[in-house]
Design a protein around this motif. Structure first.
Motif, PDB file in Angstrom:
ATOM      1  N   THR A 291       0.832  -1.202   0.000  1.00  0.00           N
ATOM      2  CA  THR A 291       0.000   0.000   0.000  1.00  0.00           C
ATOM      3  C   THR A 291       0.867   1.253   0.000  1.00  0.00           C
ATOM      4  OG1 THR A 291      -1.774  -1.154   1.173  1.00  0.00           O
ATOM      5  CG2 THR A 291      -1.823   1.249   1.242  1.00  0.00           C
ATOM      6  N   VAL A 292       2.025   1.179   0.665  1.00  0.00           N
ATOM      7  CA  VAL A 292       2.950   2.315   0.651  1.00  0.00           C
ATOM      8  C   VAL A 292       3.423   2.579  -0.773  1.00  0.00           C
ATOM      9  CG1 VAL A 292       5.151   3.197   1.509  1.00  0.00           C
ATOM     10  CG2 VAL A 292       3.695   1.826   3.001  1.00  0.00           C
ATOM     11  N   ILE A 293       3.662   1.501  -1.523  1.00  0.00           N
ATOM     12  CA  ILE A 293       4.151   1.638  -2.902  1.00  0.00           C
ATOM     13  C   ILE A 293       3.021   2.022  -3.850  1.00  0.00           C
ATOM     14  CG2 ILE A 293       5.250   0.398  -4.807  1.00  0.00           C
ATOM     15  CD1 ILE A 293       6.547  -1.422  -2.681  1.00  0.00           C
ATOM     16  N   ASP A 294       1.887   1.345  -3.717  1.00  0.00           N
ATOM     17  CA  ASP A 294       0.764   1.576  -4.627  1.00  0.00           C
ATOM     18  C   ASP A 294      -0.528   1.748  -3.816  1.00  0.00           C
ATOM     19  OD1 ASP A 294      -1.012   1.737  -6.706  1.00  0.00           O
ATOM     20  OD2 ASP A 294      -0.901  -0.383  -7.256  1.00  0.00           O
ATOM     21  N   PRO A 295      -0.869   2.980  -3.447  1.00  0.00           N
ATOM     22  CA  PRO A 295      -2.081   3.207  -2.640  1.00  0.00           C
ATOM     23  C   PRO A 295      -3.370   3.121  -3.434  1.00  0.00           C
ATOM     24  CG  PRO A 295      -1.028   5.292  -3.135  1.00  0.00           C
ATOM     25  CD  PRO A 295      -0.118   4.220  -3.681  1.00  0.00           C
ATOM     26  N   GLY A 296      -3.281   2.954  -4.758  1.00  0.00           N
ATOM     27  CA  GLY A 296      -4.502   2.881  -5.567  1.00  0.00           C
ATOM     28  C   GLY A 296      -5.110   4.252  -5.784  1.00  0.00           C
ATOM     29  N   PRO A 297      -6.433   4.323  -5.918  1.00  0.00           N
ATOM     30  CA  PRO A 297      -7.091   5.601  -6.207  1.00  0.00           C
ATOM     31  C   PRO A 297      -7.114   6.549  -5.013  1.00  0.00           C
ATOM     32  CG  PRO A 297      -8.729   3.877  -5.907  1.00  0.00           C
ATOM     33  CD  PRO A 297      -7.384   3.205  -5.911  1.00  0.00           C
ATOM     34  N   ARG A 298      -6.808   6.045  -3.796  1.00  0.00           N
ATOM     35  CA  ARG A 298      -6.808   6.894  -2.614  1.00  0.00           C
ATOM     36  C   ARG A 298      -5.467   7.586  -2.457  1.00  0.00           C
ATOM     37  NH1 ARG A 298      -8.215   1.968   1.300  1.00  0.00           N
ATOM     38  NH2 ARG A 298      -6.549   1.146  -0.018  1.00  0.00           N
ATOM     39  N   THR A 299      -5.427   8.625  -1.623  1.00  0.00           N
ATOM     40  CA  THR A 299      -4.146   9.217  -1.275  1.00  0.00           C
ATOM     41  C   THR A 299      -3.377   8.204  -0.438  1.00  0.00           C
ATOM     42  OG1 THR A 299      -4.951  10.203   0.789  1.00  0.00           O
ATOM     43  CG2 THR A 299      -5.173  11.524  -1.223  1.00  0.00           C
ATOM     44  N   ARG A 300      -2.053   8.317  -0.423  1.00  0.00           N
ATOM     45  CA  ARG A 300      -1.249   7.357   0.332  1.00  0.00           C
ATOM     46  C   ARG A 300      -1.601   7.417   1.820  1.00  0.00           C
ATOM     47  NH1 ARG A 300       2.736   8.090  -2.204  1.00  0.00           N
ATOM     48  NH2 ARG A 300       2.955   6.129  -3.332  1.00  0.00           N
ATOM     49  N   ARG A 301      -1.847   8.625   2.333  1.00  0.00           N
ATOM     50  CA  ARG A 301      -2.188   8.773   3.738  1.00  0.00           C
ATOM     51  C   ARG A 301      -3.516   8.080   4.046  1.00  0.00           C
ATOM     52  NH1 ARG A 301      -2.353  14.691   6.281  1.00  0.00           N
ATOM     53  NH2 ARG A 301      -0.128  14.440   5.896  1.00  0.00           N
ATOM     54  N   ALA A 302      -4.506   8.294   3.200  1.00  0.00           N
ATOM     55  CA  ALA A 302      -5.823   7.688   3.439  1.00  0.00           C
ATOM     56  C   ALA A 302      -5.751   6.171   3.322  1.00  0.00           C
ATOM     57  CB  ALA A 302      -6.843   8.252   2.456  1.00  0.00           C
ATOM     58  N   ALA A 303      -5.009   5.676   2.321  1.00  0.00           N
ATOM     59  CA  ALA A 303      -4.892   4.232   2.134  1.00  0.00           C
ATOM     60  C   ALA A 303      -4.198   3.576   3.318  1.00  0.00           C
ATOM     61  CB  ALA A 303      -4.131   3.938   0.843  1.00  0.00           C
ATOM     62  N   LEU A 304      -3.116   4.186   3.800  1.00  0.00           N
ATOM     63  CA  LEU A 304      -2.400   3.633   4.942  1.00  0.00           C
ATOM     64  C   LEU A 304      -3.251   3.679   6.210  1.00  0.00           C
ATOM     65  CD1 LEU A 304       1.245   4.955   4.448  1.00  0.00           C
ATOM     66  CD2 LEU A 304       0.472   2.577   4.418  1.00  0.00           C
ATOM     67  N   ALA A 305      -4.058   4.732   6.340  1.00  0.00           N
ATOM     68  CA  ALA A 305      -4.926   4.837   7.516  1.00  0.00           C
ATOM     69  C   ALA A 305      -5.927   3.690   7.537  1.00  0.00           C
ATOM     70  CB  ALA A 305      -5.647   6.180   7.514  1.00  0.00           C
ATOM     71  N   VAL A 306      -6.548   3.418   6.387  1.00  0.00           N
ATOM     72  CA  VAL A 306      -7.546   2.351   6.314  1.00  0.00           C
ATOM     73  C   VAL A 306      -6.897   0.990   6.568  1.00  0.00           C
ATOM     74  CG1 VAL A 306      -9.132   1.125   4.787  1.00  0.00           C
ATOM     75  CG2 VAL A 306      -9.085   3.627   4.785  1.00  0.00           C
ATOM     76  N   GLU A 307      -5.814   0.699   5.850  1.00  0.00           N
ATOM     77  CA  GLU A 307      -5.169  -0.608   5.991  1.00  0.00           C
ATOM     78  C   GLU A 307      -4.512  -0.756   7.354  1.00  0.00           C
ATOM     79  OE1 GLU A 307      -5.753  -2.848   3.928  1.00  0.00           O
ATOM     80  OE2 GLU A 307      -6.616  -1.593   2.347  1.00  0.00           O
ATOM     81  N   GLY A 308      -3.983   0.350   7.896  1.00  0.00           N
ATOM     82  CA  GLY A 308      -3.352   0.304   9.209  1.00  0.00           C
ATOM     83  C   GLY A 308      -4.354   0.016  10.309  1.00  0.00           C
ATOM     84  N   ARG A 309      -5.528   0.660  10.230  1.00  0.00           N
ATOM     85  CA  ARG A 309      -6.557   0.395  11.240  1.00  0.00           C
ATOM     86  C   ARG A 309      -7.032  -1.055  11.164  1.00  0.00           C
ATOM     87  NH1 ARG A 309      -8.481   5.694   9.693  1.00  0.00           N
ATOM     88  NH2 ARG A 309     -10.027   4.705   8.320  1.00  0.00           N
ATOM     89  N   ALA A 310      -7.185  -1.568   9.945  1.00  0.00           N
ATOM     90  CA  ALA A 310      -7.584  -2.966   9.790  1.00  0.00           C
ATOM     91  C   ALA A 310      -6.502  -3.905  10.348  1.00  0.00           C
ATOM     92  CB  ALA A 310      -7.851  -3.279   8.321  1.00  0.00           C
ATOM     93  N   ALA A 311      -5.235  -3.545  10.151  1.00  0.00           N
ATOM     94  CA  ALA A 311      -4.134  -4.377  10.649  1.00  0.00           C
ATOM     95  C   ALA A 311      -4.121  -4.416  12.174  1.00  0.00           C
ATOM     96  CB  ALA A 311      -2.797  -3.849  10.128  1.00  0.00           C
ATOM     97  N   ILE A 312      -4.434  -3.288  12.810  1.00  0.00           N
ATOM     98  CA  ILE A 312      -4.493  -3.259  14.273  1.00  0.00           C
ATOM     99  C   ILE A 312      -5.588  -4.202  14.770  1.00  0.00           C
ATOM    100  CG2 ILE A 312      -5.054  -1.814  16.272  1.00  0.00           C
ATOM    101  CD1 ILE A 312      -3.709   0.508  14.780  1.00  0.00           C
TER     102      ILE A 312
END
Length: 335
Positions: free
Chosen positions: A240-261
């Motif tokens: 996700t850090v490399i390829d966040p997709g259509p979201r901003t990198r910050r938003a993508a990391l926030a979503v995936e990071g919360r799910a990882a927690i």
């Protein structure tokens, strides 16, 4: 963006929002509507500031103001047992299902590496001699030796707690290291693969592989699956850090990071079960087929939990992230 002009243009709105948020103040209907409007505007201002002209002091002030306003608008909410039940029946299995391609692939590669290294160790005396001295190898692999006595080296309850703590740390490291492009996750996996392959190879070299598998499979199936899920999720976070997709990198990391927690909490429960099996079932007097059967049942139950319950929740839109009302607001910003 000219920061001074921006502040001058919106200072009055921020001040007014602060007035409406004062403790003990009862709002009229018109003031409540004004609070909602100013909250939305200030959230937009904060987003614009963060993307165009980040100023630490002003960003901190507006972040606090927006957080207070959001609490006033949506109201404070306390976690309940219903939240825990929803997490266990929807959020966690859905998160595992969504990352299935990552952890299933991780598990397959891990198994291939362990098989290859185990075969190498079992068939090459030179490799075995580099692992330990011949006397030490005999001590580890003999009947009642280190590999067998390890599982009964401590009282079952204490041993289960120790194993659970260690495995939870491995899973937590795999999840946390994902943000570092996933590279440390690969190192953790390699170390675990080498440890398992050493046991496979050394016990196979003395024709006792069946004994080793009888000891490791009861708890190892579920334990390793949990490690694979953690590692796969960590690798996905790194991607996700490399390829966040259509979201901003910050938003993508926030979503995936919360799910990882959330997954870290769920996997801790899974590893608790595997620790109980390792502490009470693996060293028990049950026949080998009985111990392995318990491990297979636990593994099948977890896979059904993910691929039946998790798939259903994922298709319904569940991602493993917070509920919509608990997530921070995301305001679109012009590119």
């Amino acid at each position: 963006m000219d920061l001074d002009v921006f502040v001058a243009a919106h200072q009055a709105e921020w001040d007014r929002l602060g007035v409406l948020l004062r403790r003990g103040r009862r709002l009229t209907g018109a003031e409540a509507d004004e609070l909602v409007l100013l909250y939305q505007r200030t959230a937009t201002h904060l987003s614009q500031l963060q993307s165009s002209a980040p100023d630490p002091a002003l960003t901190s002030r507006l972040t606090t103001l927006v957080a207070r306003a959001r609490s006033a608008v949506v109201g404070a909410r306390r976690a309940t047992w219903r939240d825990a039940a929803l997490f266990l029946t929807r959020g966690f299995p859905a998160a595992c299902y969504r990352s299935r391609h990552w952890w299933v692939t991780t598990g397959l590669v891990f198994t291939i590496v362990v098989a290859a290294l185990g075969w190498w160790i079992a068939t090459d005396p030179g490799v075995r001699s580099s692992v330990a001295a011949p006397q030490e190898l005999r001590e580890m692999t003999r009947p009642g030796g280190a590999y067998e006595s390890y599982y009964s080296s401590s009282p079952a309850a204490a041993f289960s707690a120790q194993v659970w703590t260690n495995n939870s740390q491995v899973a937590g490291m795999s999840l946390a290291f994902g943000a570092l492009l996933g590279l440390p996750v690969l190192w953790v996996l390699l170390q675990n693969a080498i440890n398992v392959a050493a046991g496979v190879g050394l016990m196979a070299s003395v024709d006792r592989l069946d004994v080793f598998l009888g000891l490791i499979l009861p708890h190892g199936l579920l334990e390793l699956t949990a490690v694979f899920v953690a590692a796969g999720t960590g690798l996905r976070l790194g991607w996700t850090v490399i390829d966040p997709g259509p979201r901003t990198r910050r938003a993508a990391l926030a979503v995936e990071g919360r799910a990882a927690i959330g997954m870290a909490i769920g996997l801790a429960l899974v590893l608790l079960l595997s620790g109980v099996i390792e502490g009470f079932v693996t060293p028990s007097g049950l026949p080998t087929w009985g111990r392995i059967a318990i491990g297979v049942v636990a593994e099948v139950a977890f896979l059904a939990y993910v691929f039946v319950l998790g798939r259903r929740a994922a298709l319904a839109g569940e991602t493993g992230d917070m509920t919509a009302r608990d997530r921070p607001d995301e305001v679109p910003v012009a590119a």
